[in-house]
Enzyme design. Structure first.
Site, PDB file in Angstrom:
ATOM      1  CB  SER A 179      -0.940   0.017   1.213  1.00  0.00           C
ATOM      2  OG  SER A 179      -0.218   0.186   2.417  1.00  0.00           O
ATOM      3  CE  LYS A 218      -2.835   2.147   4.877  1.00  0.00           C
ATOM      4  NZ  LYS A 218      -2.750   1.299   3.680  1.00  0.00           N
TER       5      LYS A 218
END
Length: 280
Positions: A43, A120
């Site tokens: 990701s 993230k």
């Protein structure tokens, strides 16, 4: 014989004490200073690759219940959550010696619903309005800066311990073929720049409503924009939603080493160009 047995018993006891002390020291170090983190998914490509090993700086943002480690060893049935150890610090969304994260930081945090550790990029600060319009990130009504940065190419094969295949813009491709994604350099308000990847238009994530970040919360996104479960998706729908301040664990600053194989112990698969690589 008695003296020998006594000496043997003392040796065992000293060994046990040494192990306990070592575990305590390691636990304190991991809780207060740096936590090891192994990248399990794609990701955050191409900033972080599957198999990157890094240490998370916990000092930079201060401490909350999330600073305590979760210990999960399925093989022996051990499952101790951070809340089991430090739950008395949970609930007020504050931090001890707290420091404010900056937009653009790569952050490790506890998922607000599942308690799993996620990594993230911090995109939205409290009060910000975040929206994706035709695959372009908008912050407070203005589009971020974007420049073409060529393509990101990798081999289409199973990656990491989970054995997942990458997603490809030129897909479907066969085993061992080149898997290509469009790469752009994104510049956030404040001047932080980083690469992002795009695969294909996805209505749910590339055109969204406006997300207004609540006070004491943050908006997180993966750099691999079309392959990231992040704050664009509500936690009630399997996403991350807004991340509370107290759920932040620390900042990822530098990759220590990286393995392209199924295990970090397979030293022959280590990526020589990623030792001590700074994370932008």
């Amino acid at each position: 014989m008695a003296d020998k047995a006594e000496k043997g018993g003392n040796a065992i006891w000293e060994t046990i004490k040494t192990i306990v002390y070592a575990l305590l020291i390691a636990g304190v170090f991991r809780t207060l200073f740096f936590q090891p983190f192994w990248i399990p998914s794609g990701s955050m490509k191409d900033t972080l690759l599957i198999g990157d090993f890094l240490f998370v700086n916990k000092m930079v943002y201060g401490y909350s219940y999330a600073s305590c480690p979760s210990i999960r060893i399925g093989a022996v049935g051990l499952d101790v959550d951070a809340k089991d150890l430090c739950g008395f610090l949970d609930g007020d969304n504050t931090r001890l010696l707290g420091g404010e994260p900056d937009r653009g930081d790569v952050v490790v945090f506890r998922h607000p619903a599942t308690g799993e550790d996620y990594i993230k990029r911090l995109i939205g600060l409290p009060g910000d309005k975040i929206q994706m319009i035709d695959s372009v990130l908008h912050i407070n009504g203005a589009a971020v800066g974007l420049e073409d940065a060529g393509t990101f190419v990798e081999t289409f094969e199973r990656q990491g311990p989970l054995g997942r295949y990458p997603l490809c813009e030129n897909g479907p491709v066969g085993q061992g073929a080149e898997c290509v994604k469009t790469r752009q350099t994104e510049t956030l308000p404040g001047g932080t720049s980083h690469d992002i990847l795009n695969i294909a238009y996805q209505r749910r994530s590339d055109d969204t409503g406006v997300f207004t970040v609540p006070e004491g919360h943050y908006f997180m996104m993966g750099d691999n924009r079309d392959n990231s479960t992040d704050s664009r998706f509500a936690k009630t729908a399997g996403g991350v939603g807004f991340v509370p301040y107290e759920n932040i664990i620390g900042r990822a600053d530098r990759i220590m080493f990286s393995s392209a194989g199924r295990s970090m112990l397979f030293f022959w698969t280590w990526r020589g160009d990623r030792f001590f690589k700074a994370i932008d």
